[in-house]
Structures are given as C-alpha cells and as structure tokens.
Design a protein around this motif. Structure first.
Motif, PDB file in Angstrom:
ATOM      1  N   LEU A 197       0.827  -1.203   0.000  1.00  0.00           N
ATOM      2  CA  LEU A 197       0.000   0.000   0.000  1.00  0.00           C
ATOM      3  C   LEU A 197       0.862   1.253   0.000  1.00  0.00           C
ATOM      4  N   PHE A 198       2.019   1.185   0.643  1.00  0.00           N
ATOM      5  CA  PHE A 198       2.902   2.352   0.668  1.00  0.00           C
ATOM      6  C   PHE A 198       3.579   2.584  -0.677  1.00  0.00           C
ATOM      7  N   ILE A 199       4.041   1.519  -1.315  1.00  0.00           N
ATOM      8  CA  ILE A 199       4.888   1.691  -2.494  1.00  0.00           C
ATOM      9  C   ILE A 199       4.099   1.761  -3.798  1.00  0.00           C
ATOM     10  N   VAL A 200       2.877   1.248  -3.829  1.00  0.00           N
ATOM     11  CA  VAL A 200       2.098   1.248  -5.075  1.00  0.00           C
ATOM     12  C   VAL A 200       1.894   2.659  -5.624  1.00  0.00           C
ATOM     13  N   PRO A 201       1.431   3.640  -4.831  1.00  0.00           N
ATOM     14  CA  PRO A 201       1.246   4.974  -5.417  1.00  0.00           C
ATOM     15  C   PRO A 201       2.540   5.628  -5.880  1.00  0.00           C
ATOM     16  N   ILE A 202       3.676   5.156  -5.376  1.00  0.00           N
ATOM     17  CA  ILE A 202       4.949   5.814  -5.685  1.00  0.00           C
ATOM     18  C   ILE A 202       5.596   5.237  -6.943  1.00  0.00           C
TER      19      ILE A 202
END
Length: 307
Positions: A182-187
C-alpha cells in the motif's frame, strides 16, 4: 508449529523448511507461475514486455518464498533478529520488486476483452476506480499503517498476544507485506490508479515514511531490557543473550532499509526527471504550433486589409 532445536547457523537458516501450511510460499509460487504464463501469452500475441519488469517481479516472488519458506520462518518464532529480518524483507524489499513488475498492467493486457474472461478485467478496473482503493492508497491510511507496523505492534501487547501461534505469525507477515504494498504502489506503480498524487506529493510521502524504521531501530538498540516478551527467553542451550539479540534486531531496523530507500528515491527521482522533460517538450511543441497558428492568422488579417 514445530520450533527449531539446534542453535541458528547459516545452513539452518537457509535450509528449505516450510511451515506445515505454507501459505506465503505457495502464494509466491502461484504469482510467479501466473506472471510467466501471462508474459508468454503476451509474447504469442506479438507484443513486447520489458525484461526488467519480469526479472523484478520474479525476484520479488523468490524473495517472498525464501523469507517464509526457509529455516528463517521457524527461527523467527524465537529470535528477534531473525524475525526483524523477515519483517523488513516483507515490508521493504519484496513490495518494490513486485510493483516494479507491473502485474496489474500485465493482467489488463493479457485478459481477453470478450467472453467470460472479460469479467476479470472489468472487476480489476472497477476495484481500481472504487472509493475503497482511493482511500486505501491515500497517505491518510498508508502513514498510520506504516507507523502501526513498527511502533503500534512492538511497543504494545499486540505482538506478544498474536505472534506465538502459527496463525498470528502468518497474519503479521501478511500484514507487513500488504502495508509495504500500500505504501509503495502509489509511488512506483506504472499501471492505472485511482487519484494518483503528483510527484511532489509522492516525494513528501517518501520523505515522511521512509525514516520511521530508523528511529524504531534506535529505540531497540538503546533499550536496556528486552522489549518483546516473545523473544525474552531464547533456548538456554543456544547461548544467546536476548538483549544482544534485540540490539541486532534494532541494528537491522536501522540499517536494512537504507539502501532500499536510497534505490527507491533514485528510481523515483529519475522518473520525475523524465516526466518533467516530456512535459517540457510537449509544452514547447504546443507553443511552437500556437506561434505558427498566430502568425498565419496575422498574415490572413493583413491580406484582408485594403491596399
């Protein structure tokens, strides 16, 4: 869950020793098999797929299977340092590799858009465009989850209450993996996302969330007593001091994620730079076209004037 009886060694930690119900190793194997099949299907249709994405995704699957299927899994029940290595790997190393493989984009490109299989792509797009996905991928959710995965679990009775059983142990591993995703997907994701923030917003998320594990590692290293009761009494015959083992766990939390964080920041910065260059080039072309149009309109106006 049978616990190890021999002291930890490199051979014992890296030996293939999956749990009785290998949920995460099987998940890694299924994901890798599907990815290879989807890439083969795409190749049969005459469409290319970057090899870098394939290598990244399969490496992430291999790392997920190794972290939860080798001897590390059993020693993670009794040694804080081994468990912290698993935690950091699942939350910081595996998610970027999986996301760099762009599995969502591969799914949309290989799923038929007609017949019963059309429901798969329709369901995937509906999930991506839903309010729930937008909410889960927002910093208002990812930052508290990232904080809870360190400070909320280890500095409270939560870990001791659930980590002693196979179900609780595996549940924590799944939680850490999902939190990292969840943290890395938008980035780093290149596929369609609901309400993707701008590059400046994503850089702010990186700046806020990445150092959190460093401070947690310092807390573990400076503690004068064991902070987690689950790891406070290693087997007596192993000759392991629980406080020293906790300090090793803190050193891992302090140092393990730094190279990964640096690599993510460099990759993100390079993407941001390429995006700015493309945007500037588009604006320049648009400006040139508009200038030519203005000049043509002005010449037409001049020709329309009387002599």
């Amino acid at each position: 869950m049978p616990l190890p009886t021999a002291p930890p060694s490199l051979g014992a930690l890296l030996a293939w020793d999956p749990p009785p119900l290998p949920v995460l190793p099987l998940t890694a194997a299924v994901l890798a098999a599907w990815y290879c099949w989807a890439r083969w299907r795409l190749h049969r249709c005459g469409r290319s797929w970057p090899a870098v994405r394939t290598v990244a995704f399969l490496t992430g699957c291999a790392l997920l299977g190794a972290t939860t299927g080798l001897g590390l899994e059993r020693y993670g029940f009794v040694l804080f340092s081994v468990w912290m290595f698993q935690h950091l790997t699942l939350s910081m190393a595996v998610p970027p590799l999986l996301v760099l493989g762009a599995p969502g984009l591969l799914l949309l490109r290989t799923t038929p858009h007609h017949g019963p299989a059309r429901m798969i792509s329709a369901a995937a797009l509906a999930a991506l465009r839903s309010r729930g996905a937008r909410w889960l991928l927002s910093p208002a959710v990812t930052i508290p989850l990232f904080l809870a995965s360190y400070y909320g679990i280890y500095l409270s009775p939560v870990f001791d209450a659930v980590a002693g059983t196979w179900l609780g142990h595996t549940g924590l591993e799944v939680f850490f993996l999902l939190t990292g995703l969840l943290f890395i997907v938008p980035i780093l994701s290149v596929g369609p996302l609901p309400g993707r923030p701008g590059y400046l917003g994503r850089f702010f998320d990186l700046f806020v969330e990445m150092p959190l594990h460093v401070f947690f590692g310092v807390i573990l290293m400076m503690a004068s007593v064991p902070m987690v009761a689950t790891f406070a009494a290693p087997p007596p015959g192993w000759g392991i001091d629980p406080l020293a083992d906790q300090q090793w766990a803190g050193a891992l939390a302090w140092s393990y994620g730094e190279p990964i964080a640096l690599a993510v920041v460099v990759l993100f910065a390079s993407r941001w730079y390429r995006h700015e260059r493309r945007t500037a080039a588009v604006r320049e072309r648009h400006g040139a076209v508009q200038a030519e149009q203005d000049l043509a309109d002005y010449n037409t106006y001049l020709r329309s004037l009387p002599r």
